[in-house]
Design an enzyme around this catalytic site. Structure first.
Site, PDB file in Angstrom:
ATOM      1  N   GLU A   7      -6.464   3.775  -5.744  1.00  0.00           N
ATOM      2  CA  GLU A   7      -7.748   3.995  -5.087  1.00  0.00           C
ATOM      3  C   GLU A   7      -8.197   5.384  -5.506  1.00  0.00           C
ATOM      4  O   GLU A   7      -7.502   6.367  -5.257  1.00  0.00           O
ATOM      5  CB  GLU A   7      -7.604   3.908  -3.566  1.00  0.00           C
ATOM      6  CG  GLU A   7      -8.953   3.895  -2.890  1.00  0.00           C
ATOM      7  CD  GLU A   7      -8.925   4.405  -1.462  1.00  0.00           C
ATOM      8  OE1 GLU A   7      -9.804   4.025  -0.694  1.00  0.00           O
ATOM      9  OE2 GLU A   7      -8.034   5.205  -1.114  1.00  0.00           O
ATOM     10  N   ASP A  28       0.858  -1.174   0.000  1.00  0.00           N
ATOM     11  CA  ASP A  28       0.000   0.000   0.000  1.00  0.00           C
ATOM     12  C   ASP A  28       0.902   1.234   0.000  1.00  0.00           C
ATOM     13  O   ASP A  28       1.801   1.336   0.835  1.00  0.00           O
ATOM     14  CB  ASP A  28      -0.867  -0.019   1.272  1.00  0.00           C
ATOM     15  CG  ASP A  28      -2.288   0.385   1.013  1.00  0.00           C
ATOM     16  OD1 ASP A  28      -2.474   1.468   0.444  1.00  0.00           O
ATOM     17  OD2 ASP A  28      -3.199  -0.371   1.390  1.00  0.00           O
ATOM     18  N   HIS A  31     -11.046  -3.071   3.414  1.00  0.00           N
ATOM     19  CA  HIS A  31     -10.996  -2.772   4.851  1.00  0.00           C
ATOM     20  C   HIS A  31     -11.826  -1.552   5.234  1.00  0.00           C
ATOM     21  O   HIS A  31     -11.885  -1.204   6.404  1.00  0.00           O
ATOM     22  CB  HIS A  31      -9.525  -2.559   5.246  1.00  0.00           C
ATOM     23  CG  HIS A  31      -8.927  -1.392   4.534  1.00  0.00           C
ATOM     24  ND1 HIS A  31      -8.686  -1.399   3.169  1.00  0.00           N
ATOM     25  CD2 HIS A  31      -8.559  -0.168   4.966  1.00  0.00           C
ATOM     26  CE1 HIS A  31      -8.197  -0.222   2.812  1.00  0.00           C
ATOM     27  NE2 HIS A  31      -8.106   0.536   3.877  1.00  0.00           N
ATOM     28  N   ASP A  32     -12.409  -0.865   4.270  1.00  0.00           N
ATOM     29  CA  ASP A  32     -13.224   0.319   4.557  1.00  0.00           C
ATOM     30  C   ASP A  32     -14.725   0.052   4.402  1.00  0.00           C
ATOM     31  O   ASP A  32     -15.532   0.940   4.675  1.00  0.00           O
ATOM     32  CB  ASP A  32     -12.879   1.461   3.585  1.00  0.00           C
ATOM     33  CG  ASP A  32     -11.482   2.001   3.782  1.00  0.00           C
ATOM     34  OD1 ASP A  32     -10.954   1.917   4.907  1.00  0.00           O
ATOM     35  OD2 ASP A  32     -10.912   2.512   2.790  1.00  0.00           O
ATOM     36  N   ASP A  61      -3.132   4.561  -2.246  1.00  0.00           N
ATOM     37  CA  ASP A  61      -4.197   5.145  -1.431  1.00  0.00           C
ATOM     38  C   ASP A  61      -4.605   6.526  -1.965  1.00  0.00           C
ATOM     39  O   ASP A  61      -3.735   7.353  -2.278  1.00  0.00           O
ATOM     40  CB  ASP A  61      -3.661   5.295   0.006  1.00  0.00           C
ATOM     41  CG  ASP A  61      -4.746   5.571   1.022  1.00  0.00           C
ATOM     42  OD1 ASP A  61      -5.640   4.737   1.165  1.00  0.00           O
ATOM     43  OD2 ASP A  61      -4.688   6.634   1.679  1.00  0.00           O
TER      44      ASP A  61
HETATM   45  O1  TEU Z   1      -9.654   5.522   2.047  1.00  0.00           O
HETATM   46  C1  TEU Z   1     -10.005   6.642   1.343  1.00  0.00           C
HETATM   47  C2  TEU Z   1     -11.379   6.932   1.118  1.00  0.00           C
HETATM   48  O2  TEU Z   1     -11.711   7.310   0.041  1.00  0.00           O
HETATM   49  C3  TEU Z   1     -12.315   7.071   2.236  1.00  0.00           C
HETATM   50  O3  TEU Z   1     -13.410   7.773   1.753  1.00  0.00           O
HETATM   51  C4  TEU Z   1     -12.766   5.808   2.795  1.00  0.00           C
HETATM   52  O4  TEU Z   1     -13.511   5.091   1.897  1.00  0.00           O
HETATM   53  C5  TEU Z   1     -13.520   6.168   4.015  1.00  0.00           C
HETATM   54  O5  TEU Z   1     -12.887   5.436   4.965  1.00  0.00           O
HETATM   55  C6  TEU Z   1     -14.977   5.986   3.883  1.00  0.00           C
HETATM   56  O6  TEU Z   1     -15.567   5.529   5.017  1.00  0.00           O
HETATM   57  C7  TEU Z   1      -8.286   5.319   2.204  1.00  0.00           C
HETATM   58  C8  TEU Z   1      -8.010   4.101   3.030  1.00  0.00           C
HETATM   59  O7  TEU Z   1      -8.479   2.982   2.356  1.00  0.00           O
HETATM   60  C9  TEU Z   1      -8.615   4.284   4.382  1.00  0.00           C
HETATM   61  O8  TEU Z   1      -8.493   3.145   5.183  1.00  0.00           O
HETATM   62  C10 TEU Z   1      -7.922   5.458   5.026  1.00  0.00           C
HETATM   63  O9  TEU Z   1      -8.504   5.736   6.258  1.00  0.00           O
HETATM   64  C11 TEU Z   1      -7.962   6.699   4.137  1.00  0.00           C
HETATM   65  O10 TEU Z   1      -7.635   6.426   2.791  1.00  0.00           O
HETATM   66  C12 TEU Z   1      -6.949   7.678   4.600  1.00  0.00           C
HETATM   67  O11 TEU Z   1      -5.663   7.195   4.337  1.00  0.00           O
END
Ligand code: TEU
Length: 570
Positions: free
Chosen positions: A267, A105, A340-341, A211
């Site tokens: 992402e 990542d 994970h989100d 990310d």
């Molecule tokens: O997530 C980015 C993101 O677009 C967020 O909107 C995410 O979907 C959010 O958590 C919605 O609930 C990335 C990572 O995947 C996330 O785990 C991180 O917290 C975030 O970036 C910041 O680095």
């Protein structure tokens, strides 16, 4: 080789399946309740057996852990809680020895506020690295009003500016104040990032998941945004797909990526189909593919997730069909339900009760039959479900914790309502430990897990499913094997079936005279299809999640049935 596939289009990363590991919750080898690299190594045989080809590791670098590693304090090291550089090198060797590639990542929109760069940057306005981050005076010169009105992407946590008393200026952080945004305008910063990337690639890393890469370029004017549901300004028009994002990625491609045989996936929140064609163009100037968020946003998952809206199948079909059809020949899709989100897909789109296994396998079929590279998030392959959280004391995710406090304090929701939304959407649903066995600790840890283990690990776990041929796990394994065996699954053109049944998702893939029909019933009722059956003797069922399917006889799909039918057209 299939002569219908253009040699230039063939890529290893199109033909594989990626498995995402969230290291903290995957496997704990030393009993401290936190997963680690040695734990991952102990599961490589399992991953090889499953058939995936690439492991994506969520961040393993040193970090204060405020956002579980998405706040990096040293881009070149390994967090103590996960192990050592030696462990990492062993992981690479052991993985490569099993034909498993490993991607890392890359979190370079922001760093941790404990990164040495930020410590230097914040120390004085004249500091050499001051410009590595985005500093501004308060509105109308040093007042107590932040430079603009943007709200943080962790909705409910306030604005994106924090005032640093030392120099009396504000720094920008699109996420939490522990995650200051890096200033990509600074050429020296970019060079440092590229150098760091080359360092990992030279160690044998096979690529990166990047990310929030769509956010790295900000409109330097940083104008106020229109005030939205959160009560703060929406800054997205000024930082999503910002003015120089494509220049930066093209530069990164030239300076780093082009010298290695790797894969990259960005992402890309806020990215439309049109933009995706630039980020992931088949001409290979930037990234290999991106993750878009249009599916997650169907229930507000990205814009404003705190509700209990359900995703409706007609909307889902519209979005997925659009991405499939419009990227054909111009860019490559990534295919994912979970990460994970996101909440667990069985709970979000399937039936976590009576049909939990059948809906899990149906969802898998629907996704894995499409064109693009599929991603499996740990636990998805056994049909893990959301966690029945009952109290906020069980939550660890800062986004959920901040949102709960914010929306119950400002009176928008009662505590019960907000708890309900947390149960449905919290990111911690995905982060509960991997369920390996029915034992206490779920085979994840011998100690106390850092986040509660889902009580249903006693019946949803790898040990129970591994040798049971009709399990979700074996179904995933078969789907992966089918992708390897049939070129049409990788390269076939996708055609939506113009099916107006609001409960069925169906499509056909075509490669020369080969056809693959995929039919998925998203409901608990039998559904009749209008699919024109080929002559029965010419059609073979590649996979189906119902034992006694009569689809080829009467075109009816049982509750949550899914089927892949292969045939040759005349
Ligand atoms: O997530 C980015 C993101 O677009 C967020 O909107 C995410 O979907 C959010 O958590 C919605 O609930 C990335 C990572 O995947 C996330 O785990 C991180 O917290 C975030 O970036 C910041 O680095």
């Amino acid at each position: 080789m299939n002569e219908l596939i253009n040699v230039n289009q063939k890529k290893w990363w199109k033909e594989t399946v990626v498995y995402q590991i969230y290291p903290k919750s995957f496997c704990d080898s030393d009993g401290d309740g936190i997963g680690d690299i040695k734990g991952i190594i102990s599961k490589l045989d399992y991953l090889q057996w499953l058939g995936v080809g690439v492991l994506w590791l969520s961040p393993i670098y040193p970090s204060p852990g405020y956002d579980n590693g998405y706040d990096i304090s040293d881009y070149n090291g390994i967090a103590d809680q996960f192990g050592t550089m030696e462990d990492f090198n062993r992981l690479m060797k052991e993985a490569h020895g099993r034909n498993l590639r490993v991607i890392l990542d890359l979190v370079v929109n922001h760093s941790s506020d404990e990164h040495a760069w930020f410590l230097e940057s914040r120390s004085s306005k004249d500091q050499e690295k001051r410009d590595y981050y985005i500093w501004r005076d308060g509105k109308s010169g040093g007042s107590d009003l932040p430079p603009n009105n943007w709200g943080s992407l962790f909705g409910g946590s306030g604005g994106v500016w924090t005032k640093d008393e030392k120099t009396d200026q504000y720094y920008l952080h699109l996420f939490s104040e522990k995650q200051p945004d890096l200033n990509w305008e600074n050429e020296e910063l970019r060079k440092n990032i590229y150098k760091m990337m080359r360092g990992w690639l030279d160690l044998g890393v096979d690529g990166f998941r990047m990310d929030v890469i769509s956010l790295i370029s900000k409109n330097p004017m940083l104008p106020d945004g229109i005030v939205d549901e959160s009560g703060l300004g929406d800054g997205k028009p000024y930082f999503v797909n910002g003015p120089k994002v494509h220049d930066y990625l093209q530069e990164m491609r030239r300076e780093v990526l082009d010298s290695y045989d790797i894969m990259t996936v960005g992402e890309a929140c806020g990215v439309t189909v049109e933009e995706a064609k630039k980020y992931a163009s088949a001409s290979g100037q930037e990234l290999d593919m991106i993750f878009h968020f249009e599916v997650n946003d169907l229930d507000g998952g990205e814009s404003f997730k705190w509700n209990n809206r359900k995703i409706l199948l007609p909307d889902l079909k519209k979005v997925m069909n659009k991405w499939q059809v419009e990227l054909e020949g111009t860019a490559w899709n990534s295919l994912y339900w979970c990460n994970h989100d996101q909440p667990r897909v069985v709970s979000r789109l399937g039936d976590s009760g009576k049909y939990k296994e059948r809906s899990a396998t149906m969802l898998a079929t629907c996704l894995h039959g499409m064109k693009g590279t599929p991603y499996i998030y740990q636990g998805e392959e056994i049909g893990m479900t959301n966690m029945p959280f009952t109290s906020m004391s069980q939550l660890r995710d800062p986004e959920s914790i901040m949102a709960f406090a914010h929306y119950t304090e400002n009176g928008r929701y009662s505590k019960e309502e907000m708890m309900d939304y947390i149960r449905g959407k919290s990111r911690d649903n995905a982060r509960t430990p991997m369920q390996w066995t029915a034992e206490a600790g779920a085979g994840f840890t011998k100690g106390t897990a850092w986040l509660g283990i889902n009580p249903n690990h006693t019946n949803i776990n790898v040990a129970e499913q591994r040798d049971r041929l009709d399990s979700v796990l074996n179904y995933y394994r078969n789907l992966i094997a089918i992708r390897k065996k049939y070129d049409i699954v990788v390269y076939g053109k996708y055609e939506p079936e113009t099916e107006d049944n609001p409960n069925v998702y169906a499509y056909t893939r075509r490669l020369g005279n080969e056809c693959l029909y995929v039919g998925c019933n998203f409901s608990s009722k039998v559904q009749k299809q209008t699919f024109l059956l080929p002559q029965k003797e010419e059609a073979s069922t590649l996979i189906c999640n119902v034992n006694d399917s009569h689809f080829l006889v009467d075109n009816c799909l049982e509750p949550y049935e899914s089927i892949m039918v292969y045939y040759k057209s005349k």
